[in-house]
Scaffold this active site. Structure first.
Site, PDB file in Angstrom:
ATOM      1  N   ASN A   8       3.333  -1.047  -9.643  1.00  0.00           N
ATOM      2  CA  ASN A   8       3.862  -2.058  -8.725  1.00  0.00           C
ATOM      3  C   ASN A   8       2.729  -3.040  -8.450  1.00  0.00           C
ATOM      4  OD1 ASN A   8       4.882  -3.542  -6.618  1.00  0.00           O
ATOM      5  ND2 ASN A   8       5.082  -1.818  -5.191  1.00  0.00           N
ATOM      6  N   TRP A   9       2.813  -4.198  -9.090  1.00  0.00           N
ATOM      7  CA  TRP A   9       1.705  -5.160  -8.995  1.00  0.00           C
ATOM      8  C   TRP A   9       1.754  -5.963  -7.697  1.00  0.00           C
ATOM      9  CZ3 TRP A   9       1.448  -7.550 -14.664  1.00  0.00           C
ATOM     10  CH2 TRP A   9       1.116  -6.526 -15.564  1.00  0.00           C
ATOM     11  N   LYS A  10       2.812  -5.802  -6.929  1.00  0.00           N
ATOM     12  CA  LYS A  10       2.971  -6.497  -5.636  1.00  0.00           C
ATOM     13  C   LYS A  10       2.672  -7.994  -5.801  1.00  0.00           C
ATOM     14  CE  LYS A  10       2.146  -2.165  -3.321  1.00  0.00           C
ATOM     15  NZ  LYS A  10       1.649  -1.437  -2.166  1.00  0.00           N
ATOM     16  N   HIS A  93      11.289  -0.991  -0.976  1.00  0.00           N
ATOM     17  CA  HIS A  93       9.880  -0.621  -0.758  1.00  0.00           C
ATOM     18  C   HIS A  93       9.566  -0.775   0.732  1.00  0.00           C
ATOM     19  CE1 HIS A  93       5.521  -0.800  -0.821  1.00  0.00           C
ATOM     20  NE2 HIS A  93       5.579  -0.218  -2.009  1.00  0.00           N
ATOM     21  N   GLU A  95       7.220  -2.071   2.201  1.00  0.00           N
ATOM     22  CA  GLU A  95       6.751  -3.419   2.574  1.00  0.00           C
ATOM     23  C   GLU A  95       7.933  -4.377   2.721  1.00  0.00           C
ATOM     24  OE1 GLU A  95       3.798  -3.746  -0.540  1.00  0.00           O
ATOM     25  OE2 GLU A  95       2.608  -2.209   0.478  1.00  0.00           O
ATOM     26  N   GLU A 160       7.460   7.510  -0.923  1.00  0.00           N
ATOM     27  CA  GLU A 160       6.184   6.863  -0.621  1.00  0.00           C
ATOM     28  C   GLU A 160       5.928   6.935   0.875  1.00  0.00           C
ATOM     29  OE1 GLU A 160       5.028   3.859  -3.905  1.00  0.00           O
ATOM     30  OE2 GLU A 160       6.207   2.828  -2.397  1.00  0.00           O
ATOM     31  N   GLY A 166      -1.712   2.175  -0.039  1.00  0.00           N
ATOM     32  CA  GLY A 166      -2.839   1.249   0.038  1.00  0.00           C
ATOM     33  C   GLY A 166      -3.927   1.683   0.996  1.00  0.00           C
ATOM     34  N   SER A 205      -1.368   5.713  -2.955  1.00  0.00           N
ATOM     35  CA  SER A 205      -2.766   5.954  -3.344  1.00  0.00           C
ATOM     36  C   SER A 205      -2.916   6.895  -4.537  1.00  0.00           C
ATOM     37  CB  SER A 205      -3.580   6.443  -2.134  1.00  0.00           C
ATOM     38  OG  SER A 205      -3.569   5.469  -1.105  1.00  0.00           O
ATOM     39  N   GLY A 226       0.452   1.474  -6.931  1.00  0.00           N
ATOM     40  CA  GLY A 226       0.155   0.120  -6.480  1.00  0.00           C
ATOM     41  C   GLY A 226      -1.214  -0.323  -6.973  1.00  0.00           C
ATOM     42  N   GLY A 227      -2.201  -0.239  -6.093  1.00  0.00           N
ATOM     43  CA  GLY A 227      -3.547  -0.757  -6.369  1.00  0.00           C
ATOM     44  C   GLY A 227      -4.107  -0.338  -7.718  1.00  0.00           C
TER      45      GLY A 227
HETATM   46  P1  PGA Z   1      -0.782   2.167  -3.558  1.00  0.00           P
HETATM   47  O1  PGA Z   1       0.693   1.539  -3.432  1.00  0.00           O
HETATM   48  O2  PGA Z   1      -0.799   2.933  -4.870  1.00  0.00           O
HETATM   49  O3  PGA Z   1      -1.702   0.974  -3.573  1.00  0.00           O
HETATM   50  O4  PGA Z   1      -0.975   3.055  -2.390  1.00  0.00           O
HETATM   51  C1  PGA Z   1       1.827   2.259  -3.828  1.00  0.00           C
HETATM   52  C2  PGA Z   1       3.070   1.435  -3.602  1.00  0.00           C
HETATM   53  O5  PGA Z   1       3.170   0.741  -2.583  1.00  0.00           O
HETATM   54  O6  PGA Z   1       4.001   1.469  -4.429  1.00  0.00           O
END
Ligand code: PGA
Length: 245
Positions: A8-10, A93, A95, A160, A166, A205, A226-227
């Protein structure tokens, strides 16, 4: 079952960076048996899809509207994502739930629209730190599953925990095992036998250093990353830690 590793490159990467990242992942992905997916911002889906052509890495969106098309300024419909080369879409998600007020009902409508557009949805659920501190984590996730998944459901669920996204804090293997077993039970309760084979991703994470132990937990069908998905080598290392069959 083959695990799915989804990046997930956000809201990261300019166009050239997204293409370079996709090329780096594609270059190292050929021998990897896990199913691979990257989800760039919608603006870059077409360019990333082109960069990944002929590889074993699929492309997805990060959200889509619940309507096919119409007067919805700034929104993107499922058919548009599909047309740009996406075959998957992340929905609900945390977010989106937090920053855009997305409710379970809206996520369910979006999921229906995504499936209708030919996209496989990845529907996200997960509790906040406060909900976990209050012992309400399973109740929260149970309500989210009941409200967000249409019947029948032909997609993937991602667990999640919001406090792990994050933050560098990963849920313990025990936490993941407990929650994934609960989610499996709920899926079977909602969908019968079909609920046995719905993949349940863990997200929060995930990185190369913890991927192997997380991917070995029962009922974990892959990872939503994500990251760590913004670095081709790190993403590929996670993918190599996943089950190929
Ligand atoms: P993260 O994000 O790996 O940076 O914790 C995961 C996500 O939000 O899908």
């Amino acid at each position: 079952m083959r695990q799915l590793i989804a990046g997930n490159w956000k809201m990261h990467c300019l166009a050239a960076e997204a293409v370079a990242l996709a090329q780096g992942i594609a270059a190292g992905a050929s021998g990897i048996g896990a199913e691979l997916l990257v989800c760039p911002t919608a603006l870059h889906v077409a360019a990333v899809a082109q960069a990944l052509q002929g590889s074993n890495v699929a492309v997805g969106g990060q959200d889509c509207h619940q309507a096919k098309q119409g007067a919805h300024t700034g929104d993107i419909g499922g058919p548009m994502l599909r047309d740009a080369g996406a075959s998957w879409v992340i929905l609900g998600h945390s977010e989106r739930r937090q920053n855009h007020g997305e409710t379970d009902e809206l996520v369910r409508e979006k999921t229906l629209a995504a499936v209708e557009a030919g996209l496989t949805p990845i529907v996200c659920v997960g509790e906040t730190a406060d909900q976990r501190a209050g012992g309400q984590e399973t109740e929260t996730v149970g309500w989210q599953l009941a409200g967000s998944l249409p019947k029948p459901f032909t997609g993937v669920v991602a667990y999640e925990p919001v406090w792990a996204i994050g933050t560098g804090k990963t849920a313990t293997e025990q936490d993941v095992a407990t929650m994934h077993a609960f989610i499996r039970e709920e899926l079977v309760r909602q969908f019968g036998d079909a609920g046995q084979i719905i993949r349940i991703l863990y997200g929060g994470s995930v990185k190369a250093a913890n991927a192997a132990s997380l991917m070995a937990v029962p009922n974990v069908g892959g990872a939503l990353v994500g990251g760590a998905s913004l670095n081709a080598e790190e993403f590929l290392a996670i993918a190599r830690a996943a089950r190929a069959g």
